[in-house]
Scaffold this motif. Structure first.
Motif, mmCIF file in Angstrom:
data_model
loop_
_atom_site.group_PDB
_atom_site.id
_atom_site.type_symbol
_atom_site.label_atom_id
_atom_site.label_comp_id
_atom_site.label_asym_id
_atom_site.label_seq_id
_atom_site.Cartn_x
_atom_site.Cartn_y
_atom_site.Cartn_z
ATOM 1 N N ASP A 26 0.926 -1.172 0.054
ATOM 2 C CA ASP A 26 0.023 -0.113 0.049
ATOM 3 C C ASP A 26 0.803 1.198 0.046
ATOM 4 O O ASP A 26 0.639 2.378 -0.678
ATOM 5 N N ARG A 27 1.919 1.236 0.705
ATOM 6 C CA ARG A 27 2.915 2.293 0.868
ATOM 7 C C ARG A 27 3.392 2.582 -0.744
ATOM 8 O O ARG A 27 3.347 3.770 -1.052
ATOM 9 N N VAL A 28 3.980 1.513 -1.106
ATOM 10 C CA VAL A 28 4.831 1.884 -2.442
ATOM 11 C C VAL A 28 3.597 2.292 -3.410
ATOM 12 O O VAL A 28 3.918 2.771 -4.297
ATOM 13 N N GLU A 50 19.027 12.773 7.861
ATOM 14 C CA GLU A 50 17.963 12.049 8.245
ATOM 15 C C GLU A 50 18.082 10.701 8.659
ATOM 16 O O GLU A 50 17.696 9.872 9.429
ATOM 17 N N ILE A 51 19.128 10.011 7.755
ATOM 18 C CA ILE A 51 19.502 8.561 7.861
ATOM 19 C C ILE A 51 20.586 8.417 9.061
ATOM 20 O O ILE A 51 20.485 7.649 9.867
ATOM 21 N N LEU A 60 11.980 0.031 16.562
ATOM 22 C CA LEU A 60 10.401 0.620 16.539
ATOM 23 C C LEU A 60 9.331 -0.134 16.870
ATOM 24 O O LEU A 60 8.382 0.370 17.550
ATOM 25 N N GLY A 61 9.489 -1.444 16.534
ATOM 26 C CA GLY A 61 8.652 -2.304 17.204
ATOM 27 C C GLY A 61 7.291 -2.495 16.761
ATOM 28 O O GLY A 61 6.425 -3.138 17.089
ATOM 29 N N ASP A 68 6.656 4.293 8.192
ATOM 30 C CA ASP A 68 6.539 5.839 8.123
ATOM 31 C C ASP A 68 7.943 6.333 8.258
ATOM 32 O O ASP A 68 8.349 7.216 7.138
ATOM 33 N N GLU A 69 8.987 5.631 8.951
ATOM 34 C CA GLU A 69 10.433 6.009 8.843
ATOM 35 C C GLU A 69 10.946 5.772 7.514
ATOM 36 O O GLU A 69 11.620 6.644 6.914
ATOM 37 N N LEU A 70 10.703 4.835 6.812
ATOM 38 C CA LEU A 70 11.020 4.285 5.417
ATOM 39 C C LEU A 70 10.415 5.308 4.575
ATOM 40 O O LEU A 70 11.262 5.636 3.551
ATOM 41 N N ASP A 71 9.345 5.658 4.511
ATOM 42 C CA ASP A 71 8.802 6.831 3.699
ATOM 43 C C ASP A 71 9.787 8.066 3.772
ATOM 44 O O ASP A 71 10.129 8.603 2.650
#
Length: 488
Positions: A26-28, A50-51, A60-61, A68-71
């Motif tokens: 869904d994110r992609v 940022e990285i 993050l668990g 969200d972070e990957l985005d």
């Protein structure tokens, strides 16, 4: 609480597996569906900020938080090859059946080195190698193996050529003859094979970037006169810059007369193997001793999906080693098909599955039609730019590249090189388009590499206007600053 063991894919976690992959897809899908330009123009230093602050020791668990972070650290600023104004390198949009294959192979996670780690995957890869060899026309004793890409395929082909040359050279020095427009991986392979840089001789090309058979004949005679064994001639079916295809029949004639191994690097041009209209451009490739193909270029496959093919399966013995724990010789005696016996890699992904599902769901003619479409689009782009007085255009490509440059008017012409480089950087910074650059006769040129059937002539015209705007403004400012009486 999800325990570490619960994160493993097994019969107890299949529901979580479905949910997790659905969330990621869904994110992609959202990003691909809403991206309005191929790149954001983010600078390395800015994204590194940022990285670098991500604490990899503190999880993050939560899948939503991780996505969200990957985005933020990747998807937002990724380079999107599906966008019609990505025109830079040999990166293609990918077909949906191949993405299905990628999902399957990643989850099952076979390794293609031995039968007992892969079973049917081994046979599928072997069937695809046979299919590709038939398309090339290498004959009944052909074989090969999937690789990580064209660089590895070229290395393995030249390794096999070297070992065969040792059998006939009598200890004489070895030499590789390759087109001056060929891929840099030939030089890299030579170094890895223990050859000095002067053991690779470059053959001159004509105005269209194709190897000159007469120049090759001269180098073959020179090697014979010097007592040097030419271990391989490397011809190219689709050069990176110009998409040029060397005159393979004439080169094959010269190699046959000299008893020299012919390797054809068709990493780019292999899409012609399934072209409904242009297969004839590869005439002569059937006479090669080895061939490189990159399905992840012109077959619209995800990286990586590539192979090296050989005319004589026996030559693959030069990379065969038997380890008692993995592929003991007794397995070969029992006809157990272990792919590690013919590969430079041990652990290796089931990348063949992507091509298999593509062929089974779409068929080769559909893939070839897509490749024909981008070649047609490149022809239209060449005509558009050649008719535009703002640009100088190089020879028309056999495939899908267009090499050109903006030519400033008047005294600003002196700043053409830096103006064209500036235009490329300005486009990347804006994210409006991504294009490539190269050099021709010491001058800086720009390059479109068209591998997206969704790219229209209108897209190309719009990018050309942006190039002219950025380059023209820069050249005029440079000329005004540096050539005015008060300029410095």
């Amino acid at each position: 609480m999800v325990l570490p063991r619960d994160q493993l894919l097994n019969n107890e976690s299949v529901d979580r597996y479905r949910q997790l992959l659905a969330a990621g897809i869904d994110r992609v899908a959202h990003r691909i569906g809403t991206t309005d330009k191929p790149f954001t123009g983010v600078l390395p230093a800015d994204l590194a900020l940022e990285i670098d602050v991500v604490d990899l020791d503190t999880p993050l668990g939560d899948a939503a938080a991780a996505l969200d972070e990957l985005d933020t650290v990747y998807l937002r600023d990724a380079v999107y090859f599906h966008h019609p104004r990505y025109l830079a390198h040999l990166n293609c949009p990918v077909v949906l059946p191949a993405l299905l294959g990628e999902a399957v192979l990643s989850a099952v996670n076979p390794s293609l080195d031995t039968w007992d780690q892969s079973a049917g995957a081994t046979l599928i890869e072997r069937r695809l190698i046979g299919w590709t060899a038939d398309r090339i026309g290498l004959g009944p004793r052909a074989d090969g193996v999937f690789t990580s890409g064209g660089t590895q395929s070229n290395l393995q082909a030249l390794l096999l050529a070297r070992e065969e040359a040792h059998l006939r050279s009598g200890g004489s020095p070895l030499r590789i003859l390759a087109s001056s427009a060929g891929h840099f991986s030939v030089q890299k392979a030579a170094k890895l094979l223990g050859l000095e840089s002067d053991h690779v001789r470059h053959i001159s090309t004509d105005d269209e970037g194709r190897m000159r058979p007469a120049a090759l004949a001269t180098e073959l005679r020179r090697a014979a006169d010097e007592g040097v064994t030419v271990m391989a001639v490397v011809a190219t079916a689709g050069t990176t810059d110009f998409g040029s295809i060397d005159p393979l029949p004439e080169i094959a004639d010269l190699c046959a007369a000299a008893g020299t191994w012919l390797h054809v690097d068709a990493a780019y041009g292999c899409g012609l193997l399934v072209s409904p209209t242009r297969r004839h451009l590869l005439a002569g490739i059937d006479r090669a001793d080895s061939v490189t193909v990159d399905f992840h270029k012109s077959f619209f496959q995800p990286v990586s999906s590539s192979a090296v093919l050989v005319r004589e399966s026996r030559v693959l013995r030069h990379v065969t080693y038997h380890a008692d724990y993995l592929n003991p010789a007794r397995m070969a005696e029992r006809n157990i098909p272990n792919q590690v016996d013919k590969s430079m890699q041990t652990t290796r992904r089931f990348d063949a599955l992507k091509l298999w599902l593509t062929l089974r769901m779409m068929g080769p003619d559909a893939i070839g039609a897509l490749f024909d479409e981008v070649i047609d689009r490149a022809g239209a782009a060449w005509s558009l730019l050649s008719d535009d007085p703002r640009f100088e255009v190089c020879a028309r490509s056999d495939l899908s590249t267009v090499v050109f440059r903006y030519l400033p008017a008047g005294r600003a012409l002196a700043f053409a090189d830096e103006a064209n480089l500036h235009a490329r950087d300005a486009l990347s910074a804006s994210g409006a388009a991504v294009i490539a650059s190269t050099t021709v006769d010491g001058r800086h040129f720009l390059k479109f590499t068209l591998l997206n059937p969704s790219t229209t002539v209108e897209d190309i015209a719009a990018v050309a206007d942006l190039i002219a705007e950025h380059a023209g403004r820069h050249a005029d400012e440079a000329a005004g600053l540096r050539l005015s009486p008060t300029g410095s």
